[in-house]
Design a protein around this motif. Structure first.
Motif, mmCIF file in Angstrom:
data_model
loop_
_atom_site.group_PDB
_atom_site.id
_atom_site.type_symbol
_atom_site.label_atom_id
_atom_site.label_comp_id
_atom_site.label_asym_id
_atom_site.label_seq_id
_atom_site.Cartn_x
_atom_site.Cartn_y
_atom_site.Cartn_z
ATOM 1 N N PRO A 34 0.826 -1.192 0.000
ATOM 2 C CA PRO A 34 0.000 0.000 0.000
ATOM 3 C C PRO A 34 0.865 1.248 0.000
ATOM 4 C CG PRO A 34 0.086 -0.952 2.191
ATOM 5 C CD PRO A 34 0.796 -1.913 1.290
ATOM 6 N N LEU A 35 0.229 2.400 -0.254
ATOM 7 C CA LEU A 35 0.972 3.657 -0.365
ATOM 8 C C LEU A 35 1.274 4.202 1.021
ATOM 9 C CD1 LEU A 35 2.010 5.498 -2.611
ATOM 10 C CD2 LEU A 35 -0.033 6.902 -2.296
ATOM 11 N N ARG A 36 2.275 3.622 1.667
ATOM 12 C CA ARG A 36 2.725 4.087 2.968
ATOM 13 C C ARG A 36 4.227 4.323 2.896
ATOM 14 N NH1 ARG A 36 -0.705 -0.341 4.819
ATOM 15 N NH2 ARG A 36 -2.734 0.494 5.410
ATOM 16 N N GLY A 37 4.844 4.558 4.067
ATOM 17 C CA GLY A 37 6.253 4.900 4.075
ATOM 18 C C GLY A 37 7.135 3.882 3.396
ATOM 19 N N ARG A 38 6.865 2.600 3.611
ATOM 20 C CA ARG A 38 7.736 1.585 3.005
ATOM 21 C C ARG A 38 7.623 1.593 1.483
ATOM 22 N NH1 ARG A 38 4.795 -4.254 4.029
ATOM 23 N NH2 ARG A 38 2.675 -3.621 3.506
ATOM 24 N N ARG A 39 6.497 2.083 0.954
ATOM 25 C CA ARG A 39 6.312 2.133 -0.487
ATOM 26 C C ARG A 39 7.249 3.153 -1.130
ATOM 27 N NH1 ARG A 39 1.810 1.649 -3.906
ATOM 28 N NH2 ARG A 39 2.544 1.944 -6.029
ATOM 29 N N PHE A 40 7.778 4.077 -0.344
ATOM 30 C CA PHE A 40 8.706 5.083 -0.851
ATOM 31 C C PHE A 40 9.836 4.429 -1.630
ATOM 32 C CE2 PHE A 40 12.735 7.373 -0.081
ATOM 33 C CZ PHE A 40 12.456 8.553 -0.752
ATOM 34 N N TRP A 41 10.371 3.339 -1.093
ATOM 35 C CA TRP A 41 11.524 2.695 -1.736
ATOM 36 C C TRP A 41 11.145 2.033 -3.044
ATOM 37 C CZ3 TRP A 41 15.550 4.682 0.308
ATOM 38 C CH2 TRP A 41 15.533 5.051 1.655
ATOM 39 N N THR A 42 9.903 1.601 -3.189
ATOM 40 C CA THR A 42 9.483 1.002 -4.462
ATOM 41 C C THR A 42 9.254 2.064 -5.528
ATOM 42 O OG1 THR A 42 7.089 1.060 -4.030
ATOM 43 C CG2 THR A 42 8.330 -0.823 -3.163
ATOM 44 N N MET A 43 9.079 3.324 -5.114
ATOM 45 C CA MET A 43 8.859 4.404 -6.072
ATOM 46 C C MET A 43 10.172 4.959 -6.614
ATOM 47 S SD MET A 43 5.521 4.770 -6.229
ATOM 48 C CE MET A 43 5.186 6.411 -6.815
ATOM 49 N N LEU A 44 11.263 4.730 -5.907
ATOM 50 C CA LEU A 44 12.547 5.275 -6.340
ATOM 51 C C LEU A 44 13.042 4.575 -7.601
ATOM 52 C CD1 LEU A 44 14.537 5.688 -3.009
ATOM 53 C CD2 LEU A 44 13.320 7.439 -4.305
ATOM 54 N N GLY A 45 13.796 5.304 -8.410
ATOM 55 C CA GLY A 45 14.417 4.685 -9.581
ATOM 56 C C GLY A 45 14.265 5.465 -10.861
ATOM 57 N N PRO A 46 13.055 5.953 -11.227
ATOM 58 C CA PRO A 46 12.913 6.637 -12.514
ATOM 59 C C PRO A 46 13.875 7.804 -12.692
ATOM 60 C CG PRO A 46 10.755 6.137 -11.620
ATOM 61 C CD PRO A 46 11.751 5.772 -10.554
ATOM 62 N N GLY A 47 14.034 8.620 -11.651
ATOM 63 C CA GLY A 47 14.916 9.772 -11.765
ATOM 64 C C GLY A 47 16.352 9.395 -12.041
ATOM 65 N N PHE A 48 16.833 8.321 -11.411
ATOM 66 C CA PHE A 48 18.227 7.920 -11.589
ATOM 67 C C PHE A 48 18.463 7.283 -12.961
ATOM 68 C CE2 PHE A 48 17.988 8.516 -7.073
ATOM 69 C CZ PHE A 48 19.236 9.024 -6.744
ATOM 70 N N VAL A 49 17.443 6.596 -13.489
ATOM 71 C CA VAL A 49 17.577 6.054 -14.842
ATOM 72 C C VAL A 49 17.614 7.193 -15.856
ATOM 73 C CG1 VAL A 49 16.487 4.619 -16.611
ATOM 74 C CG2 VAL A 49 16.470 3.874 -14.227
ATOM 75 N N VAL A 50 16.735 8.174 -15.681
ATOM 76 C CA VAL A 50 16.691 9.326 -16.578
ATOM 77 C C VAL A 50 17.976 10.145 -16.480
ATOM 78 C CG1 VAL A 50 15.531 11.540 -16.980
ATOM 79 C CG2 VAL A 50 14.182 9.462 -16.649
ATOM 80 N N ALA A 51 18.563 10.216 -15.276
ATOM 81 C CA ALA A 51 19.769 11.022 -15.074
ATOM 82 C C ALA A 51 20.924 10.570 -15.954
ATOM 83 C CB ALA A 51 20.189 10.974 -13.607
#
Length: 438
Positions: free
Chosen positions: A22-39
Motif C-alpha cells: 500500500p501507499l505508505r512509508g515503506r512504499r517510498f523505496w518502491t517508487m525510487l528509480g525513474p529519476g536515476f535512470v533518466v539522469a
C-alpha cells in the motif's frame, strides 16, 4: 478527439509491474528509480563533449551553464511526473489519444528519428571508450557496443527492473570515477563558486554563448521525456485518490531532484577537470578548435596522470553503455505508446540499432575514425530539431485542466513552463542552424 481522461485504475497497469504494498512509508523505496535512470541521459557522451570544450576553452566560467541546464532539466522532468500522475498514462499514449491521428503519427515519426540519433551518439561514445582502453578501432567498437547492449537487454527480467539496476551500477561507476578525478585535480574552490554565477561575458563572447547554449541543448533530450513518463507509469498501481497522487508526486520529485542534481555535479566535475588539466594549454581557443574526447584523454594522462586517463576512459564506457541502454528502453515506450505494439526489449534494440548502426558503419568505413566528430555533430543537430515536436504537445496537455484535474498547476507555473518550452524551441533551432553551418 476525446475530451476526458479516466482516473488512474489498477486494472490499467500490467500485473508484471503492479506493486503489492500500500501507499505508505515503506512504499517510498518502491517508487525510487525513474529519476536515476533518466539522469543517465544527462551525462551521456554528448554532454561530455560540450563540458570538455567549455572547460578547456574558458576554465570554470561556464559552470553556470551546467547549473542552468540542470535546473531546466529538473523542471521539465518534474512536469512529466505531474502529467503522468494526473492521467495515469505515459506521454506517448497521451499524444496518441489526445491529438488527431496525423499529428500523433508525425510526433511518433519524429520521436523515432530522435531515438536513432540518440543511439548513434551513445554508440560512438562507447566506441571511443573502447578505443582508448583497448586500442580497438572505432568501427569495431561500434559493433561491440551494440552487442553489449543486447546482452544487457537479454538479462532475465529485462521487462522489469533488471535494466534499471544495471544502468544504476554503470552510473555509479561514472560518479565514482569523476569524484576521484576531481579530488586529484584539486580545482580552486573560489574559482568553482565564481563559475556558478552567470557573467555578462557569456552574452558578449560568441564562443562562450555558443558553448553555453550547447551545454543546455545537450542536456534536455527528447527520449528522456518519454522514458521518465513510462517509468513513472509503471509505478502507479494502487494509487487512486488525489492525496495518494500528491504523495507519490512528492516522492518522485525527491527521486528526480536528487538524481539530476547528482548528474549536474558529474557534468560540473567533467568541466572542472578539463579546466584544470588544460589550463594554460588550450584555454581561450575557439569552440570548434577545442579538444575532443580523445584529446582530453591524452591531455589528462600528461597533466594529471595515467590513472586519471584510465578512469576517464572507464567512465566514458560506462556512460555510453548506460545511455544507450536507457535509449532503447525509451524506444520501447515510444513504440508501445504510439503504436500499441508491445515488443521484446531485444527486438526493439535490434530495430533502433539497425537504423543507427548501418549508416555509422557505412560512413566510418568510407572515411575512417576521423568521421566520428561529424557523426556526433549530426546526431546533435537531429536532436535539436526534434525536441520542439515533443515539448509543444507536452505543454498543450499540461495546460488542459480537464486532463490535469486535481493536479492542475498554478498559472505562474504554467507561464514558466511556456517560457521554458519557447526558450528551448528557439535554442534548438539556433543550435541546429549553427551546427549545420559549422
Amino acid at each position: 478527439m476525446k475530451t476526458a481522461f479516466p482516473t488512474i485504475a489498477a486494472a490499467s497497469i500490467p500485473d508484471s509491474v503492479r506493486p503489492a504494498a500500500p501507499l505508505r512509508g515503506r512504499r517510498f523505496w518502491t517508487m525510487l528509480g525513474p529519476g536515476f535512470v533518466v539522469a543517465v541521459g544527462y551525462m551521456d557522451p554528448g554532454n561530455w563533449a560540450t563540458d570538455i570544450a567549455a572547460g578547456s576553452s574558458f576554465g570554470f566560467a561556464l559552470l553556470s551553464a551546467v547549473l542552468i541546464a540542470s535546473l531546466a532539466g529538473i523542471f521539465l522532468q518534474g512536469l512529466i511526473v505531474r502529467l503522468t500522475l494526473a492521467t495515469g498514462t505515459d506521454l506517448a499514449r497521451l499524444i496518441r489519444n489526445r491529438f488527431p491521428r496525423p499529428v500523433a503519427m508525425t510526433v511518433w515519426a519524429v520521436s523515432e528519428l530522435a531515438m536513432v540519433a540518440t543511439d548513434l551518439a551513445e554508440l560512438l561514445g562507447s566506441a571511443i571508450a573502447l578505443k582508448l582502453l583497448f586500442g580497438i578501432p572505432i568501427m569495431a567498437g561500434v559493433v561491440i557496443s551494440a552487442v553489449l547492449t543486447f546482452g544487457i537487454l537479454a538479462l532475465p527480467g529485462a521487462r522489469g527492473r533488471a535494466p534499471e539496476l544495471v544502468v544504476g551500477a554503470l552510473m555509479s561507476v561514472v560518479v565514482v570515477c569523476f569524484a576521484w578525478e576531481l579530488a586529484v585535480a584539486r580545482p580552486d574552490p573560489a574559482a568553482l563558486l565564481a563559475g556558478l554565477v552567470p557573467g555578462i561575458e557569456m552574452a558578449r563572447n560568441p564562443e562562450m554563448l555558443y558553448l553555453s547554449l550547447g551545454i543546455i541543448g545537450a542536456t534536455v533530450m527528447p527520449h528522456n521525456l518519454f522514458l521518465h513518463s513510462g517509468l513513472v507509469r509503471e509505478r502507479l498501481a494502487g494509487i487512486g485518490t488525489e492525496a495518494e497522487r500528491r504523495q507519490a508526486a512528492r516522492w518522485l520529485t525527491i527521486d528526480l531532484s536528487s538524481a539530476l542534481a547528482l548528474a549536474g555535479l558529474v557534468n560540473g566535475a567533467i568541466l572542472a577537470v578539463a579546466a584544470v588539466a588544460f589550463q594554460g594549454a588550450v584555454q581561450g581557443v575557439a569552440a570548434d578548435a577545442a579538444p575532443g574526447i580523445e584529446d582530453a584523454h591524452a591531455l589528462l594522462a600528461g597533466s594529471i596522470g595515467g590513472v586519471a586517463a584510465l578512469l576517464f576512459a572507464i567512465a566514458l564506457l560506462a556512460a555510453g553503455q548506460s545511455s544507450t541502454t536507457t535509449g532503447t528502453m525509451a524506444g520501447q515506450m515510444v513504440t508501445e505508446g504510439f503504436l500499441n505494439l508491445r515488443l521484446r526489449p531485444i527486438t526493439r534494440a535490434l530495430i533502433t540499432r539497425s537504423a543507427s548502426l548501418v549508416p555509422a558503419l557505412v560512413v566510418l568505413g568510407a572515411s575512417g575514425d576521423g568521421a566520428v566528430d561529424g557523426l556526433l555533430v549530426l546526431s546533435q543537430v537531429v536532436l535539436a530539431l526534434t525536441l520542439p515536436f515533443i515539448l509543444i504537445p507536452m505543454l498543450l496537455l499540461l495546460r488542459n485542466p480537464k486532463i490535469m484535474g486535481g493536479l492542475a498547476m498554478a498559472p505562474l507555473t504554467l507561464r514558466l513552463a511556456g517560457l521554458t518550452v519557447l526558450a528551448l524551441t528557439c535554442l534548438s533551432g539556433w543550435l541546429a542552424g549553427a551546427s549545420a553551418m559549422a
